[in-house]
Write an enzyme that holds these catalytic residues in place. Structure first.
Site, PDB file in Angstrom:
ATOM      1  N   LEU A  81       0.808  -1.217   0.000  1.00 54.81           N
ATOM      2  CA  LEU A  81       0.000   0.000   0.000  1.00 54.81           C
ATOM      3  C   LEU A  81       0.844   1.271   0.000  1.00 54.81           C
ATOM      4  O   LEU A  81       0.328   2.381   0.167  1.00 54.81           O
ATOM      5  CB  LEU A  81      -0.979  -0.041   1.175  1.00 54.81           C
ATOM      6  N   CYS A  82       2.148   1.129  -0.180  1.00 49.44           N
ATOM      7  CA  CYS A  82       3.056   2.279  -0.285  1.00 49.44           C
ATOM      8  C   CYS A  82       2.914   2.974  -1.633  1.00 49.44           C
ATOM      9  O   CYS A  82       2.813   2.314  -2.657  1.00 49.44           O
ATOM     10  CB  CYS A  82       4.505   1.800  -0.184  1.00 49.44           C
ATOM     11  N   HIS A  83       2.989   4.298  -1.602  1.00 50.05           N
ATOM     12  CA  HIS A  83       2.991   5.071  -2.844  1.00 50.05           C
ATOM     13  C   HIS A  83       4.393   5.096  -3.445  1.00 50.05           C
ATOM     14  O   HIS A  83       5.361   5.257  -2.712  1.00 50.05           O
ATOM     15  CB  HIS A  83       2.573   6.514  -2.554  1.00 50.05           C
ATOM     16  N   MET A 117       8.877   4.511   5.280  1.00 49.37           N
ATOM     17  CA  MET A 117       8.963   3.124   4.805  1.00 49.37           C
ATOM     18  C   MET A 117      10.220   2.904   3.976  1.00 49.37           C
ATOM     19  O   MET A 117      10.827   1.838   4.023  1.00 49.37           O
ATOM     20  CB  MET A 117       7.714   2.758   3.982  1.00 49.37           C
ATOM     21  N   GLU A 118      10.619   3.928   3.222  1.00 52.31           N
ATOM     22  CA  GLU A 118      11.833   3.813   2.419  1.00 52.31           C
ATOM     23  C   GLU A 118      13.061   3.687   3.332  1.00 52.31           C
ATOM     24  O   GLU A 118      13.979   2.907   3.060  1.00 52.31           O
ATOM     25  CB  GLU A 118      11.975   5.023   1.490  1.00 52.31           C
ATOM     26  N   ASP A 132      23.090 -12.417   5.342  1.00 54.12           N
ATOM     27  CA  ASP A 132      23.443 -13.381   4.293  1.00 54.12           C
ATOM     28  C   ASP A 132      24.938 -13.682   4.288  1.00 54.12           C
ATOM     29  O   ASP A 132      25.361 -14.823   4.073  1.00 54.12           O
ATOM     30  CB  ASP A 132      23.012 -12.800   2.939  1.00 54.12           C
TER      31      ASP A 132
END
Lengths: 168, 168, 168, 168, 168, 168
Positions: A81-83, A117-118, A132
Site C-alpha cells: 500500500l506504499c505510494h 517506509m523507504e 546473508d
C-alpha cells in the site's frame, strides 16, 4: 509501550475493511526526510571479520550499503500500500560495534507522502545483506530494533523518537 | 552471544576481499526448508485494531501475509549475493498477541542452497507491511527479533535455534 | 457455465483460510505446456491501422508480442501465489481479424507446476499493450475472452477446452 | 462496435512506423483518474467458495485486491510504451455475484498522462490472481470484459462509457 | 571482421519472422560458464580517483561489482528473448589501468542454455555504474569493447575468442 | 583522451568514501534531455539478416527498440546510485550499416537530474538484445562505443561531444 496519538483509524483500510492505497492527490508536495535504524546482532569475532579482519577492501560494508540504497528504491514494489515516490537522496551508515553492526538510513524526497517506509526498507535490506554474508559462520544472528528515529516535512511536522522508545 | 562454529571464513568474499556470488554448481539439489520469525512491537490498542476491531475482513493480516509471500520471491533481487532459487512453497503466520504481532515464515525449495534468506525476507517484508499500516497511529513501532529458527536439508543438516538465542 | 469437477477445495488456502504458496516439492519435474487465448475488441479501422495501414514495420504487433513474452517471465512477480518457474519457451501470435485482434500464447516449462498462469499473463500483457497503443483512437476497446484453451504434462494429464466454453 | 473519433493516428509510432514512448514533457501536470472493470466468469459453486464457503478470513478476495494494487504500480514495467507515473491512490472492488466475480479498479495520479492503463492493469492482475486460485477446480474460467469505464482530468476532459459499449 | 559459421539462421525468429523465446526443453541440463569483458575509457586522473585517490574504502569498485552481480540476475528481465536461468555463481573483476577500467565477469549455471548474456549484462551494468559515478567529472567517457571472451559447457562445446577479435 | 573539467570530486561518495545517493532536493525541476549512442559490431552477412534477409516483419529491430525503451525505465533499478526519474519520452533508432548496427537513444524527463544514464541504459539494453539474437551465428560480436553524445537542460547547460571524442 509508546504513547497513543489522536489518529482515529488505519487509513489504509476503508470503512468496509478493504485495503486501499490512500489517495494523496490533495497533499502538498514538500521536502520530506526520515531516518531509521536497526541492529544486526552476532558475535564479536564475526563483527571483527566484517569490519577489518579478512576483508581488506571493506566490501562487506559496501555491499550492505549498496543493497540498502537499492532496497529503498524498491519500497513501493515490496510494501503493497506504499505510494511510489521520487527519492531524491539516500545515505546509509553501517557501523561495526562489538557484537553488533548498527545500521542507519536517511532518505529524502520531494513528494506527497513521507519516506519512513523507504528508510525502514533500506535498513532491513542492508541488514538482510549482512545476515546473508555471515549466516555460514553464525546461524544465530538476529536483525533487531528496526525503527524510525526521526522524520521531518509534511503536514504532521517534525518528530523524533524519545530515548525510551518501544524498541529500546 | 551465540556459540562460535568452525567455519573459517566468509565465503561471499574472495581471498582479495572482493564480493562474489559463490559458485554452488557442485552442491546437490535437495529439498531444503527454513523457518524464520520476527516481531512487530506496537501498542495493544493498535494490535487490537489489526486483529479484529475495525477491519472486519481481516485484510490487514492478509495484506501482510501476501506481501511476505511475494517478498520471499524477490529475495535474490534484493540481497546482492543470494542465488536465485525455485521456491516451491511458502507459509506465513501473522499472529496478534497483546502488544506485538508475531510473524513466522516457512519457505521450501528443491535447490542447491538453503532458503534462510527467503524466510527472513518474507518475515521482514510482512513486518514492514504491518509497520506501514500502523505508522499513522504509532510512529514508535519496532520490527524486532528477526531470526532463523530452524532449517533442514543440505549438507550441513538440520538445525534449530536453542531457546536462549541471541535475540531472546 | 462450465462443468464441475471433483477437486474438493482451493489448495491456495489452508484450512484456516490463510493464503499460502502450496508446497510442490513432491511433484515431478516434467515438461508442461499451456496455451491461452484472448481478444482485443475495437473498430475495424483501428485494427486496420494496427495491421497494415500506417505502420509499415509492423512494430505494433511486434511490440505486443515482445511485451507478452516478457510478461510471461514476470508472472510469479505479479500473481502472489504463483511459483517461480524456469520457462523454457514462449510463442505468441497476434492476429488482426476484422474488428478484433486475436492473441494466442503458448508457454512451455520443465518444472513442478503447470504454466497456465504464464500463458494467461502473456495474453493479457500483450492485450494491454495493444490497448495502450489504440486508446487514443478508441477509448471503448475491450480485452475479452482471456482463457486457457489447452494444457499438457503433469499428473492431471492433457486437457483442452471444448468448443462451447464459458467465455464464448 | 464503438464510435470513431477524430484522432488521426497512433501516437505511439513515428511516421516511419517505429515504436516510441511519446514525449509528454509539454503536457500539464493535473490530477487524473480512471476506472476500469472486468469480470471473471466461472461457476456459481466456485464463486461461492471464493466469497464465503471455505475461506473464513476472506483472503481470496484480499489477495486479488492486493495483487491488483501492486499490479497497478508495475504498469510501466509491463506495458512497453507506458510512461512511469506517480500513482497517488488505488481502490479495487472484488465482488462475487452468481457465476462471476466483478472487479473494479480506480486509479488516481497527479501527472502528465492518464491512468487508464494502470486501472486496466490492476483489473487484469486481480483477475489473473483469482484465476490462479480457482484453476484447480475450474479449468474453464474466463477473464473477460476488461475495459475502461470512466476517466477524468487531462486535456481531453471527462469521459465515461455509454451503456451500449463494445464489451457489453 | 570475424569468421562466418555454419548456423543457418536466427533461432529467435520463426519462419514468418515473428520473435519467440526458443523452446529449450529438449536441451540437456549441464554446467555452463561464460566470461565477458568490457572497458570503461576515461581520463587517467579519473581512473586514479576511482582506484585510490579520494575513495579510501574502495566503494566505487565495490559498487560497480555489486551492480554487475545484481545485473546478471536481471538478464532475463531485460533481454526479451532470454530464458530465465538459475545462476549458480558470479565473479566480477573491476581493474583500474591507466586511462581505462577493465571489467571482467564470469557467470556459471547448471541449466539448459548458456550464460553469455548474463556475463555481458554483468559487464555492462558494472560499466554503466562506473559511468554514473564519473559523468560529473568526465562527460566524454565511453563504455566499449563489451564482448564474450570464453564459454564452456553445452552441446556446442568450449570456445574462446582469438586474440584478433572484431572488437580489438 | 578528453579534457579535464573543473568539478573537484565524485559526488556519489562522501568525504569518508562511502557510497550515497546524492541529495538532489534543492535542484530545479526542469526539462532535460540526453542522447547516447553505441554500436554492435558483427559481420555484414549477420547485419543483412537482421535488416532484411530472413525477417520480413522486421521484428529483430523492433525487439531491440522495445527492449531499449523498457531498459530506460529500469535504469534506477540497475544503477545503484541513480535517482528514479519520471521519464517523459524515449526514442530509439536501430540502424543496420554494413558490418555494424548503430543504436541511438534519446530520453527526456522533467525532473531534478539529467537522463544520461537512462539514454546509456537504453542503448546498452538494445545492444544486448541484438547480441542475444545473433550470438548463435556470431560468437565474436562486440558492443562498443557506448557514450553520451549530447545533453541539454539543468544547471550545467547544454553539451555535445566533439567529433574527436575518446571513443572514436
Amino acid at each position: 509501550m509508546t504513547e497513543p496519538d489522536q489518529t482515529p483509524g488505519l487509513s489504509h483500510y476503508r470503512a468496509d475493511g478493504a485495503a486501499r492505497m490512500v489517495d494523496v492527490s490533495a497533499k502538498d508536495v514538500t521536502t520530506r526526510q526520515a531516518t531509521a535504524t536497526g541492529v544486526l546482532r552476532t558475535r564479536a569475532d564475526v563483527v571483527d571479520r566484517i569490519a577489518t579482519g579478512e576483508l581488506p577492501k571493506g566490501e562487506a560494508i559496501a555491499t550492505a550499503r549498496i543493497a540498502g540504497i537499492m532496497g529503498a528504491k524498491r519500497t513501493s514494489d515490496l510494501v503493497p500500500l506504499c505510494h511510489p515516490l521520487p527519492i531524491s537522496g539516500v545515505e546509509i551508515d553501517v557501523v561495526p560495534a562489538g557484537e553488533v553492526v548498527e545500521i542507519t538510513a536517511t532518505v529524502r524526497t520531494t513528494g506527497r507522502t513521507g519516506v519512513e517506509m523507504e528508510a525502514l526498507t533500506a535498513v532491513t535490506v542492508a541488514g538482510l545483506t549482512l545476515y546473508d554474508m555471515i549466516k555460514a559462520v553464525d546461524k544465530a544472528a538476529v536483525l533487531t530494533d528496526v525503527q524510525v528515529v526521526a522524520k521531518s516535512g509534511g503536514k504532521s511536522g517534525d518528530w523524533s523518537r524519545t530515548t525510551t522508545g518501544a524498541g529500546a
